[in-house]
Design a protein around this motif. Structure first.
Motif, PDB file in Angstrom:
ATOM      1  N   ARG A   1     -43.783  28.860 -70.624  1.00  0.00           N
ATOM      2  CA  ARG A   1     -43.443  29.359 -69.296  1.00  0.00           C
ATOM      3  C   ARG A   1     -42.824  28.303 -68.385  1.00  0.00           C
ATOM      4  NH1 ARG A   1     -48.929  28.671 -69.580  1.00  0.00           N
ATOM      5  NH2 ARG A   1     -50.057  27.787 -67.781  1.00  0.00           N
ATOM      6  N   TYR A   2     -43.116  27.041 -68.607  1.00  0.00           N
ATOM      7  CA  TYR A   2     -42.524  25.988 -67.774  1.00  0.00           C
ATOM      8  C   TYR A   2     -41.159  25.528 -68.300  1.00  0.00           C
ATOM      9  CZ  TYR A   2     -46.781  25.492 -65.041  1.00  0.00           C
ATOM     10  OH  TYR A   2     -47.838  25.730 -64.187  1.00  0.00           O
ATOM     11  N   LYS A   3     -40.821  25.950 -69.498  1.00  0.00           N
ATOM     12  CA  LYS A   3     -39.554  25.523 -70.098  1.00  0.00           C
ATOM     13  C   LYS A   3     -38.446  26.551 -69.916  1.00  0.00           C
ATOM     14  CE  LYS A   3     -42.005  23.004 -73.764  1.00  0.00           C
ATOM     15  NZ  LYS A   3     -42.262  22.949 -75.231  1.00  0.00           N
TER      16      LYS A   3
ATOM     17  N   PHE B   1     -39.750  20.399 -52.045  1.00  0.00           N
ATOM     18  CA  PHE B   1     -40.896  21.317 -52.046  1.00  0.00           C
ATOM     19  C   PHE B   1     -40.452  22.715 -52.444  1.00  0.00           C
ATOM     20  CE2 PHE B   1     -43.496  24.544 -49.949  1.00  0.00           C
ATOM     21  CZ  PHE B   1     -44.718  24.274 -50.556  1.00  0.00           C
ATOM     22  N   LYS B   2     -39.314  23.164 -51.903  1.00  0.00           N
ATOM     23  CA  LYS B   2     -38.815  24.504 -52.258  1.00  0.00           C
ATOM     24  C   LYS B   2     -38.619  24.631 -53.763  1.00  0.00           C
ATOM     25  CE  LYS B   2     -34.452  25.781 -51.784  1.00  0.00           C
ATOM     26  NZ  LYS B   2     -33.162  26.221 -51.211  1.00  0.00           N
ATOM     27  N   GLN B   3     -37.983  23.635 -54.371  1.00  0.00           N
ATOM     28  CA  GLN B   3     -37.741  23.668 -55.812  1.00  0.00           C
ATOM     29  C   GLN B   3     -39.053  23.714 -56.587  1.00  0.00           C
ATOM     30  OE1 GLN B   3     -34.836  23.999 -57.387  1.00  0.00           O
ATOM     31  NE2 GLN B   3     -33.663  23.974 -55.484  1.00  0.00           N
ATOM     32  N   THR B   4     -40.025  22.918 -56.158  1.00  0.00           N
ATOM     33  CA  THR B   4     -41.324  22.884 -56.838  1.00  0.00           C
ATOM     34  C   THR B   4     -42.051  24.213 -56.690  1.00  0.00           C
ATOM     35  OG1 THR B   4     -41.508  20.504 -56.441  1.00  0.00           O
ATOM     36  CG2 THR B   4     -43.546  21.682 -56.949  1.00  0.00           C
ATOM     37  N   TYR B   5     -42.044  24.738 -55.469  1.00  0.00           N
ATOM     38  CA  TYR B   5     -42.755  25.974 -55.151  1.00  0.00           C
ATOM     39  C   TYR B   5     -42.201  27.155 -55.959  1.00  0.00           C
ATOM     40  CZ  TYR B   5     -44.617  29.683 -52.051  1.00  0.00           C
ATOM     41  OH  TYR B   5     -45.237  30.786 -51.529  1.00  0.00           O
ATOM     42  N   ILE B   6     -40.887  27.318 -55.925  1.00  0.00           N
ATOM     43  CA  ILE B   6     -40.280  28.448 -56.638  1.00  0.00           C
ATOM     44  C   ILE B   6     -40.396  28.255 -58.154  1.00  0.00           C
ATOM     45  CG2 ILE B   6     -38.173  29.775 -57.017  1.00  0.00           C
ATOM     46  CD1 ILE B   6     -39.427  30.161 -54.247  1.00  0.00           C
TER      47      ILE B   6
END
Length: 391
Positions: free
Chosen positions: A375-377, A315-320
């Motif tokens: 932005r996601y890359k 979750f931390k990885q996804t959130y950040i």
């Protein structure tokens, strides 16, 4: 009804009546604000050298007379209190607030200099990337659901409802540069066709901007400054002071972060077009500020979030990761809106040479698009710096 604005002489009486100076016989008051929204005065004692800032809000914009919610003054006051609590010294200390008159009296930060002007001059302080990323780290994640109690967070959201100033952002930043329905965009005539083809008619780009706009309107993630450009950041050898959080509300953290990254990019783009000696230092500043902010977001998550339930690593990885993607996206919208929209920055308007200005406009448009669409890359500051240097 128009609020009762204080004149210079009335401000002197006002601070005397509230006993801000031991010796009130040798005070002087000068207006120092150059903004469109509020009135800002410096009151100083000629003998002791002590000084304070008096800021008063009105119910109208100064330039157009457009009505504006006077509650923004209380929002600014509460935001300054929150930011000072989370990161003491990073914003002016508030000494007094008068809700009835919409007056804030605060620390004078005259020993600090406007960051936009400093970057334009090439004065790039060694601590800057650390100070900027530290401000973002210490003022954003501590104001989320994962640090505050659920009740406190929801009460905060209510306290910082800011419809009029959010509407300005939603229009000037996230709508008009892509859909010129008010005919207020300011575009050099050489670039009208270019903007039409590369902005107005780019359906994929507009789709991504609409996602960012929807996120801005619906994601009550943290208390954000809401207008964190380099004109609202002051700097000296000791650190930074961030001012003017009247646009504050509960929104996506990436909006503040992206505004910082985007505004550093203006100085770099200006330097690249002029081919001056600031280039290497500004490349380093942008790259380091991006990388340090990303590192500190993860660090802040581990430091401030204590509930074991939220310490799920996935979750931390996804959130950040979502915050980082938002940040690159909003950096792009800040860049495009300043170039195409009607609220320019000095790094753009100071270029009087027609050919250089055209090159700068095209560079900024393409750079802004790159940040939004990718932005996601994007993962590191070097990718961003390499891209802008190769445009």
């Amino acid at each position: 009804m128009k609020s009762k604005l204080l004149s210079n002489l009335e401000i002197l009486d006002y601070v005397r009546n509230h006993n801000f100076f031991k010796d009130s016989d040798n005070l002087k008051c000068i207006e120092i604000g150059d903004g469109n929204i509020n009135y800002v005065f410096k009151v100083s004692d000629n003998n002791s050298g002590k000084s304070i800032i008096v800021k008063q809000s009105d119910v109208y914009l100064r330039s157009s007379g457009r009505p504006l919610d006077i509650n923004r003054s209380e929002i600014e006051y509460n935001a300054l209190i929150s930011q000072y609590k989370n990161y003491p010294g990073s914003v002016p200390k508030v000494y007094f607030y008068d809700k009835e008159r919409s007056v804030i009296i605060m620390e004078d930060i005259s020993s600090y200099k406007n960051l936009r002007k400093e970057l334009k001059k090439g004065n790039i302080y060694n601590h800057l990337s650390d100070s900027l990323s530290e401000f973002l780290k210490r003022t954003l994640i501590p104001m989320t659901d994962y640090v505050l109690s659920r009740k406190e967070k929801k009460l905060n959201v209510k306290k910082f409802i800011n419809p009029d100033l959010c509407d300005i952002t939603e229009d000037l930043v996230l709508t008009e540069p892509y859909f010129n329905y008010k005919d207020r965009n300011i575009i050099n005539k050489d670039l009208i066709k270019y903007v039409e083809q590369n902005i107005y008619e780019d359906k994929k780009l507009i789709c991504e901007v609409l996602k960012l706009k929807d996120n801005f309107q619906s994601n009550s993630q943290a208390l954000i400054h809401g207008d964190l450009h380099t004109g609202s950041i002051f700097v000296n050898e000791n650190g930074i002071k961030v001012i003017d959080p009247e646009f504050s509300f509960y929104g996506p953290m990436g909006y503040d972060i992206g505004n910082v990254w985007g505004n550093i990019s203006f100085a770099l783009a200006n330097s690249l077009i002029l081919k001056d000696k600031r280039k290497n230092a500004l490349n380093k500043l942008l790259e380091e500020t991006i990388d340090m902010t990303i590192f500190k977001l993860y660090d802040a998550y581990d430091k401030y979030i204590k509930n074991e339930y939220f310490k799920n690593e996935l979750f931390k990885q996804t959130y950040i990761s979502e915050v980082i993607a938002d940040s690159f996206g909003y950096a792009g919208t800040e860049i495009i809106r300043r170039d195409i929209g009607d609220s320019k920055v000095e790094e753009i308007t100071s270029l009087k040479d027609r050919d250089k200005r055209k090159k700068l406009d095209i560079l900024l448009i393409n750079f802004g698009k790159y940040l939004i669409l990718n932005r996601y890359k994007i993962k590191y500051g070097k990718e961003v710096v390499d891209y802008i240097n190769n445009l």
